[in-house]
Design a protein around this motif. Structure first.
Motif, PDB file in Angstrom:
ATOM      1  N   GLU A  55     -23.422 -21.839 -81.543  1.00 57.85           N
ATOM      2  CA  GLU A  55     -24.388 -22.540 -82.370  1.00 57.85           C
ATOM      3  C   GLU A  55     -25.795 -22.002 -82.094  1.00 57.85           C
ATOM      4  OE1 GLU A  55     -26.101 -24.533 -85.109  1.00 57.85           O
ATOM      5  OE2 GLU A  55     -23.931 -24.745 -84.846  1.00 57.85           O
ATOM      6  N   PRO A  56     -26.420 -21.323 -83.070  1.00 57.49           N
ATOM      7  CA  PRO A  56     -27.758 -20.750 -82.828  1.00 57.49           C
ATOM      8  C   PRO A  56     -28.800 -21.790 -82.430  1.00 57.49           C
ATOM      9  CG  PRO A  56     -26.796 -19.852 -84.835  1.00 57.49           C
ATOM     10  CD  PRO A  56     -25.902 -20.979 -84.395  1.00 57.49           C
ATOM     11  N   ALA A  57     -28.751 -22.991 -83.029  1.00 57.38           N
ATOM     12  CA  ALA A  57     -29.754 -24.016 -82.723  1.00 57.38           C
ATOM     13  C   ALA A  57     -29.679 -24.445 -81.262  1.00 57.38           C
ATOM     14  CB  ALA A  57     -29.572 -25.221 -83.639  1.00 57.38           C
ATOM     15  N   LEU A  58     -28.470 -24.532 -80.717  1.00 55.27           N
ATOM     16  CA  LEU A  58     -28.318 -24.935 -79.326  1.00 55.27           C
ATOM     17  C   LEU A  58     -28.768 -23.822 -78.383  1.00 55.27           C
ATOM     18  CD1 LEU A  58     -24.880 -26.796 -79.450  1.00 55.27           C
ATOM     19  CD2 LEU A  58     -27.192 -27.749 -79.628  1.00 55.27           C
ATOM     20  N   ARG A  59     -28.428 -22.582 -78.723  1.00 53.40           N
ATOM     21  CA  ARG A  59     -28.876 -21.456 -77.881  1.00 53.40           C
ATOM     22  C   ARG A  59     -30.393 -21.363 -77.880  1.00 53.40           C
ATOM     23  NH1 ARG A  59     -25.180 -18.361 -80.929  1.00 53.40           N
ATOM     24  NH2 ARG A  59     -26.963 -17.122 -81.674  1.00 53.40           N
ATOM     25  N   GLU A  60     -30.989 -21.510 -79.042  1.00 51.14           N
ATOM     26  CA  GLU A  60     -32.447 -21.408 -79.134  1.00 51.14           C
ATOM     27  C   GLU A  60     -33.134 -22.548 -78.389  1.00 51.14           C
ATOM     28  OE1 GLU A  60     -33.358 -21.280 -83.243  1.00 51.14           O
ATOM     29  OE2 GLU A  60     -32.425 -19.307 -83.578  1.00 51.14           O
ATOM     30  N   SER A  61     -32.529 -23.731 -78.400  1.00 46.75           N
ATOM     31  CA  SER A  61     -33.144 -24.863 -77.697  1.00 46.75           C
ATOM     32  C   SER A  61     -33.198 -24.604 -76.192  1.00 46.75           C
ATOM     33  CB  SER A  61     -32.370 -26.148 -77.984  1.00 46.75           C
ATOM     34  OG  SER A  61     -31.083 -26.134 -77.369  1.00 46.75           O
ATOM     35  N   ILE A  62     -32.150 -24.001 -75.650  1.00 43.65           N
ATOM     36  CA  ILE A  62     -32.139 -23.664 -74.216  1.00 43.65           C
ATOM     37  C   ILE A  62     -33.226 -22.644 -73.908  1.00 43.65           C
ATOM     38  CG2 ILE A  62     -30.765 -22.679 -72.355  1.00 43.65           C
ATOM     39  CD1 ILE A  62     -28.269 -23.702 -73.837  1.00 43.65           C
ATOM     40  N   LEU A  63     -33.326 -21.610 -74.750  1.00 47.62           N
ATOM     41  CA  LEU A  63     -34.349 -20.584 -74.551  1.00 47.62           C
ATOM     42  C   LEU A  63     -35.751 -21.165 -74.698  1.00 47.62           C
ATOM     43  CD1 LEU A  63     -35.047 -17.608 -74.093  1.00 47.62           C
ATOM     44  CD2 LEU A  63     -34.857 -17.267 -76.574  1.00 47.62           C
ATOM     45  N   ASN A  64     -35.955 -22.029 -75.693  1.00 45.98           N
ATOM     46  CA  ASN A  64     -37.265 -22.661 -75.888  1.00 45.98           C
ATOM     47  C   ASN A  64     -37.680 -23.467 -74.663  1.00 45.98           C
ATOM     48  OD1 ASN A  64     -37.525 -21.641 -78.493  1.00 45.98           O
ATOM     49  ND2 ASN A  64     -36.577 -23.430 -79.433  1.00 45.98           N
ATOM     50  N   SER A  65     -36.733 -24.226 -74.103  1.00 46.68           N
ATOM     51  CA  SER A  65     -37.051 -25.049 -72.933  1.00 46.68           C
ATOM     52  C   SER A  65     -37.432 -24.176 -71.744  1.00 46.68           C
ATOM     53  CB  SER A  65     -35.854 -25.937 -72.576  1.00 46.68           C
ATOM     54  OG  SER A  65     -35.642 -26.926 -73.559  1.00 46.68           O
ATOM     55  N   LEU A  66     -36.675 -23.116 -71.525  1.00 52.33           N
ATOM     56  CA  LEU A  66     -36.984 -22.227 -70.405  1.00 52.33           C
ATOM     57  C   LEU A  66     -38.351 -21.576 -70.577  1.00 52.33           C
ATOM     58  CD1 LEU A  66     -33.523 -20.490 -69.857  1.00 52.33           C
ATOM     59  CD2 LEU A  66     -34.606 -22.202 -68.406  1.00 52.33           C
ATOM     60  N   ILE A  67     -38.690 -21.199 -71.808  1.00 49.17           N
ATOM     61  CA  ILE A  67     -39.975 -20.540 -72.062  1.00 49.17           C
ATOM     62  C   ILE A  67     -41.127 -21.474 -71.753  1.00 49.17           C
ATOM     63  CG2 ILE A  67     -41.476 -19.627 -73.873  1.00 49.17           C
ATOM     64  CD1 ILE A  67     -38.989 -18.417 -75.175  1.00 49.17           C
ATOM     65  N   TYR A  68     -41.100 -22.692 -72.346  1.00 51.82           N
ATOM     66  CA  TYR A  68     -42.271 -23.548 -72.169  1.00 51.82           C
ATOM     67  C   TYR A  68     -42.353 -24.149 -70.769  1.00 51.82           C
ATOM     68  CZ  TYR A  68     -39.872 -28.115 -72.967  1.00 51.82           C
ATOM     69  OH  TYR A  68     -39.087 -29.245 -72.884  1.00 51.82           O
ATOM     70  N   VAL A  69     -41.228 -24.360 -70.113  1.00 55.30           N
ATOM     71  CA  VAL A  69     -41.279 -24.910 -68.758  1.00 55.30           C
ATOM     72  C   VAL A  69     -41.817 -23.870 -67.775  1.00 55.30           C
ATOM     73  CG1 VAL A  69     -39.881 -25.739 -66.840  1.00 55.30           C
ATOM     74  CG2 VAL A  69     -39.505 -26.657 -69.116  1.00 55.30           C
ATOM     75  N   LEU A  70     -41.317 -22.648 -67.852  1.00 55.67           N
ATOM     76  CA  LEU A  70     -41.798 -21.604 -66.948  1.00 55.67           C
ATOM     77  C   LEU A  70     -43.253 -21.258 -67.231  1.00 55.67           C
ATOM     78  CD1 LEU A  70     -38.672 -19.251 -66.839  1.00 55.67           C
ATOM     79  CD2 LEU A  70     -39.403 -20.938 -65.147  1.00 55.67           C
ATOM     80  N   LEU A  71     -43.635 -21.241 -68.510  1.00 59.29           N
ATOM     81  CA  LEU A  71     -45.032 -20.995 -68.852  1.00 59.29           C
ATOM     82  C   LEU A  71     -45.922 -22.122 -68.336  1.00 59.29           C
ATOM     83  CD1 LEU A  71     -47.100 -19.241 -70.289  1.00 59.29           C
ATOM     84  CD2 LEU A  71     -46.557 -20.434 -72.425  1.00 59.29           C
ATOM     85  N   ASN A  72     -45.440 -23.341 -68.431  1.00 59.01           N
ATOM     86  CA  ASN A  72     -46.196 -24.486 -67.917  1.00 59.01           C
ATOM     87  C   ASN A  72     -46.402 -24.381 -66.413  1.00 59.01           C
ATOM     88  OD1 ASN A  72     -46.981 -27.501 -67.631  1.00 59.01           O
ATOM     89  ND2 ASN A  72     -45.071 -27.365 -66.494  1.00 59.01           N
ATOM     90  N   VAL A  73     -45.356 -24.012 -65.675  1.00 60.53           N
ATOM     91  CA  VAL A  73     -45.475 -23.870 -64.218  1.00 60.53           C
ATOM     92  C   VAL A  73     -46.464 -22.764 -63.870  1.00 60.53           C
ATOM     93  CG1 VAL A  73     -44.237 -23.238 -62.111  1.00 60.53           C
ATOM     94  CG2 VAL A  73     -43.173 -24.785 -63.758  1.00 60.53           C
ATOM     95  N   ALA A  74     -46.382 -21.629 -64.575  1.00 60.20           N
ATOM     96  CA  ALA A  74     -47.289 -20.514 -64.303  1.00 60.20           C
ATOM     97  C   ALA A  74     -48.742 -20.895 -64.582  1.00 60.20           C
ATOM     98  CB  ALA A  74     -46.890 -19.297 -65.144  1.00 60.20           C
ATOM     99  N   LEU A  75     -48.974 -21.599 -65.682  1.00 67.28           N
ATOM    100  CA  LEU A  75     -50.338 -22.013 -66.017  1.00 67.28           C
ATOM    101  C   LEU A  75     -50.871 -23.027 -65.007  1.00 67.28           C
ATOM    102  CD1 LEU A  75     -50.055 -22.387 -69.902  1.00 67.28           C
ATOM    103  CD2 LEU A  75     -51.341 -20.646 -68.648  1.00 67.28           C
ATOM    104  N   CYS A  76     -50.037 -23.978 -64.623  1.00 76.61           N
ATOM    105  CA  CYS A  76     -50.484 -25.014 -63.688  1.00 76.61           C
ATOM    106  C   CYS A  76     -50.822 -24.428 -62.320  1.00 76.61           C
ATOM    107  CB  CYS A  76     -49.413 -26.092 -63.549  1.00 76.61           C
ATOM    108  SG  CYS A  76     -49.251 -27.180 -64.986  1.00 76.61           S
ATOM    109  N   ILE A  77     -49.988 -23.520 -61.824  1.00 78.02           N
ATOM    110  CA  ILE A  77     -50.258 -22.914 -60.523  1.00 78.02           C
ATOM    111  C   ILE A  77     -51.444 -21.968 -60.627  1.00 78.02           C
ATOM    112  CG2 ILE A  77     -49.335 -21.487 -58.679  1.00 78.02           C
ATOM    113  CD1 ILE A  77     -48.112 -24.282 -58.865  1.00 78.02           C
ATOM    114  N   GLY A  78     -51.493 -21.168 -61.696  1.00 73.44           N
ATOM    115  CA  GLY A  78     -52.579 -20.206 -61.853  1.00 73.44           C
ATOM    116  C   GLY A  78     -53.937 -20.863 -61.998  1.00 73.44           C
TER     117      GLY A  78
END
Length: 263
Positions: A55-78
């Motif tokens: 299911e493309p929608a489910l795969r994309e949701s996992i990728l979206n979550s990983l992108i914004y969570v890791l970006l959030n951690v990088a921004l917060c620490i930086g």
């Protein structure tokens, strides 16, 4: 002896209370919970996990979550590290009040700011984008990162800074080469909480993803309907737990040392 047995019994009951729902989730994720051709209900299978990959929608949701969570951690620490260093090492009028103000902002209910943030992000073209979710999560998680990092930096003697500056280090060089390794446990604790708060947050994830860019929490919510495939929901739930467990494993030593240092 009786007291020890009682404590063990209480611990066992507590562990059962916590682990039983997780065990049930894991078991159901491997079961077919809807009628399918050539498969009876309750049959053990990998069909739910295959459906996630198909299911493309489910795969994309996992990728979206990983992108914004890791970006959030990088921004917060930086952004949080230099801010925490300034609050720890420099004194100015209202510095302690400013730190408490940051924490007061963090406890503000997100729904209060949902409408102005949606309007602002819509004008900036950040709706339906993992980047938009990362930025708004950073807005709420940055105070936590600053608060945690400031306490760890304050535990480092000022003589550590002065010696480094006498040795010819600039401020950026000192922070990156000396301070970061010295407060690595604190960075691990801050990264863990920023990751955790961002991964489980649903208010802004729902508001800022109207048609696209939906994270895994919204994908799981969308699976509920008139005829819910419970097995697929449980499989997505298990998948959603994997990044969190990976994050805990990655920073486990830093978290343990960090809490020990602050104790």
């Amino acid at each position: 002896m009786g007291g020890l047995i009682l404590r063990l019994a209480v611990f066992a009951l507590l562990a059962l209370f916590i682990l039983l729902p997780l065990a049930q989730t894991f078991v159901l994720s491997f079961m077919s919970t809807l009628p399918r051709e050539g498969m009876v209900e309750g049959q053990w299978s990998l069909i739910n996990y295959r459906n996630i990959l198909a299911e493309p929608a489910l795969r994309e949701s996992i990728l979206n979550s990983l992108i914004y969570v890791l970006l959030n951690v990088a921004l917060c620490i930086g952004a949080g590290l230099p801010a925490a260093y300034a609050l720890s090492r420099y004194r100015f009028a209202g510095d302690r009040h400013f730190l408490f103000l940051l924490l007061a902002f963090r406890v503000t209910p997100p729904v209060v700011l949902s409408l102005p943030i949606f309007i602002l992000f819509a004008n900036l073209g950040l709706v339906n984008s993992p980047v938009g979710i990362a930025l708004v999560h950073c807005l709420f998680n940055l105070p936590i990162a600053i608060w945690i990092l400031e306490s760890f930096i304050s535990a480092v003697p000022r003589e550590f800074d002065e010696t480094a500056f006498l040795d010819g280090h600039s401020l950026p060089s000192f922070i990156l080469r000396l301070l970061v390794p010295a407060i690595a446990p604190g960075i691990g604790v801050a990264a863990f909480f920023c990751f955790l708060f961002s991964w489980v947050e649903v208010v802004f994830a729902r508001i800022l993803t109207v048609t696209a860019g939906k994270p895994i929490t919204m994908a799981i919510n969308a699976l509920f309907g008139f005829q819910t495939d419970i097995g697929l929901v449980m499989a997505m739930t298990v998948v959603s737990l994997i990044p969190g467990l990976g994050m805990i494993w990655f920073v486990r030593n830093h978290i343990a040392r960090g809490f020990a240092m602050r104790a």
